[in-house]
Write a protein that holds these residues in place. Sequence first.
Motif, PDB file in Angstrom:
ATOM      1  N   MET A  62      50.642  38.317  34.777  1.00 36.45           N
ATOM      2  CA  MET A  62      49.417  38.856  34.144  1.00 36.45           C
ATOM      3  C   MET A  62      49.508  38.900  32.622  1.00 36.45           C
ATOM      4  SD  MET A  62      48.282  41.677  37.056  1.00 36.45           S
ATOM      5  CE  MET A  62      46.731  42.112  36.287  1.00 36.45           C
ATOM      6  N   ARG A  65      45.000  37.153  32.586  1.00 36.56           N
ATOM      7  CA  ARG A  65      44.438  37.567  33.871  1.00 36.56           C
ATOM      8  C   ARG A  65      42.926  37.499  33.738  1.00 36.56           C
ATOM      9  NH1 ARG A  65      41.427  40.580  31.454  1.00 36.56           N
ATOM     10  NH2 ARG A  65      40.655  41.224  33.459  1.00 36.56           N
ATOM     11  N   ALA A 183      39.118  37.821  29.871  1.00 35.56           N
ATOM     12  CA  ALA A 183      39.188  37.445  31.291  1.00 35.56           C
ATOM     13  C   ALA A 183      38.551  36.094  31.563  1.00 35.56           C
ATOM     14  CB  ALA A 183      38.492  38.519  32.124  1.00 35.56           C
ATOM     15  N   THR A 189      31.873  37.842  31.494  1.00 43.61           N
ATOM     16  CA  THR A 189      30.877  37.801  32.566  1.00 43.61           C
ATOM     17  C   THR A 189      30.075  39.107  32.539  1.00 43.61           C
ATOM     18  OG1 THR A 189      32.499  38.660  34.134  1.00 43.61           O
ATOM     19  CG2 THR A 189      32.292  36.272  33.983  1.00 43.61           C
ATOM     20  N   ASN A 267      36.742  42.106  44.162  1.00 44.02           N
ATOM     21  CA  ASN A 267      36.873  42.434  42.751  1.00 44.02           C
ATOM     22  C   ASN A 267      37.937  43.514  42.608  1.00 44.02           C
ATOM     23  OD1 ASN A 267      35.948  41.921  40.004  1.00 44.02           O
ATOM     24  ND2 ASN A 267      35.156  44.004  40.053  1.00 44.02           N
TER      25      ASN A 267
HETATM   26  C1  LIG Z   1      35.732  37.977  34.869  1.00 46.65           C
HETATM   27  S1  LIG Z   1      37.286  38.508  35.426  1.00 46.65           S
HETATM   28  C2  LIG Z   1      37.025  38.853  37.079  1.00 46.65           C
HETATM   29  C3  LIG Z   1      37.991  39.881  37.635  1.00 46.65           C
HETATM   30  O1  LIG Z   1      39.398  39.604  37.376  1.00 46.65           O
HETATM   31  C4  LIG Z   1      40.075  40.869  37.188  1.00 46.65           C
HETATM   32  O2  LIG Z   1      41.257  40.982  37.936  1.00 46.65           O
HETATM   33  P1  LIG Z   1      42.708  40.891  37.212  1.00 46.65           P
HETATM   34  O3  LIG Z   1      42.632  41.677  35.937  1.00 46.65           O
HETATM   35  O4  LIG Z   1      43.670  41.492  38.238  1.00 46.65           O
HETATM   36  O5  LIG Z   1      42.949  39.411  37.006  1.00 46.65           O
HETATM   37  C5  LIG Z   1      39.078  41.879  37.677  1.00 46.65           C
HETATM   38  O6  LIG Z   1      39.058  41.937  39.091  1.00 46.65           O
HETATM   39  C6  LIG Z   1      37.812  41.276  37.124  1.00 46.65           C
HETATM   40  O7  LIG Z   1      36.663  41.897  37.553  1.00 46.65           O
END
Ligand SMILES: CSC[C@H]1O[C@H](OP(=O)(O)O)[C@H](O)[C@@H]1O
Length: 365
Positions: A62, A65, A183, A189, A267
């Motif tokens: 991460m 991520r 992200a 988004t 999510n």
């Molecule tokens: C637009 S990012 C979508 C999604 O990814 C994140 O997870 P992570 O931080 O564990 O990779 C999170 O679930 C976001 O909503």
Amino acid sequence: MNNPKESPSLHTPCSDPRSAGTVALRWQGARLELLDQRLLPAQEHWITLETAAGVAQSIHDMVVRGAPAIGISAAYGVALAARKAEGDDWQAEVKMAIRELAASRPTAVNLFWALQRMERVLEGCVALDEARQRLEGEAVAIHEEDLAANLAMADHALEAMGLSSGNSSPVSVLTHCNTGALATGGYGTALGVIRRLHEKQLLKQVYADETRPWLQGSRLTAWELVRDGIPVTLNADGAAAAILATGEVRWIIVGADRITANGDVANKIGTYSLAVLARHHKVGFMVVAPSSTVDMALKSGAEIPIEERDGKEVREIRGIALAPEGVPVFNPVFDVTPANLIDLIVTEKGVVQNPGTSGMHGLFG
Ligand SMILES: CSC[C@H]1O[C@H](OP(=O)(O)O)[C@H](O)[C@@H]1O
């Protein structure tokens, strides 16, 4: 945004002023630079990757991520693999790198979508030089398309909220985890929708869940929004219900890691409970995700592989114990929100209203 043909080696943010600012990754031709998100907000430290293995490890750990950013980084990882490949088995070497990248994290379908797209290009290449050129171009295209999708989704969302006319009163919203430039390929988004609301003077306040245990909300979302001068209030995850009870929040806006054919959404852990709260308090619940997050091969959320990470992420913060050593921990880092609790799913291809009725088939066949 620079045309990859003219300057394939240096990827700079989109020329659209709305996409300037924070980025999670930078493509520099023979190397990929990642902003180490494990160290934010205390340190802005960039690490440089020159191998697919290094990118895979960075995704697993991460360093980078967020579903779209994971896919984009993996695509650049394949481009790096092609640059390193040599000899008669070069194609097999690149395919092995694709497998290694695919094993980095299981839930965000953007990773597998991007790798499948890269593998299709690879299979169309005869010579190594051709593969190097075409795979780099495809990775840059995936990156640029994601940024363009975020800008488009922001427009679709405001229209669906009935706010694009410009004569509406500003709204307060609540968001979970981080769905911003950190992200994605830029802009964000769900956070892209929030940025657009702010740009159009339609945003009163953003409540950002801290998002235990990895704290994407307090460490990343609050950092992005403060840098952009967007009015953000950080709250403990457990305060979300009390905030909704005030009646101030009109929408909960979140991202997604995988959306199945019936409209179920995987999510960040805690999203499902927000959807239940939203329904109870008659607050709109909106999911914002590019089509690279939609997985029509899965009928429902029950089929989505949910990543469980090390219990240490719950028991400790930065090496400081928050719980008795070795206490058993349940640490799924995603949950599934059923489609019937979702009011809008916003993609760059359009908006699905009340996905609980017809799922994603109206937009995705
Ligand atoms: C637009 S990012 C979508 C999604 O990814 C994140 O997870 P992570 O931080 O564990 O990779 C999170 O679930 C976001 O909503």
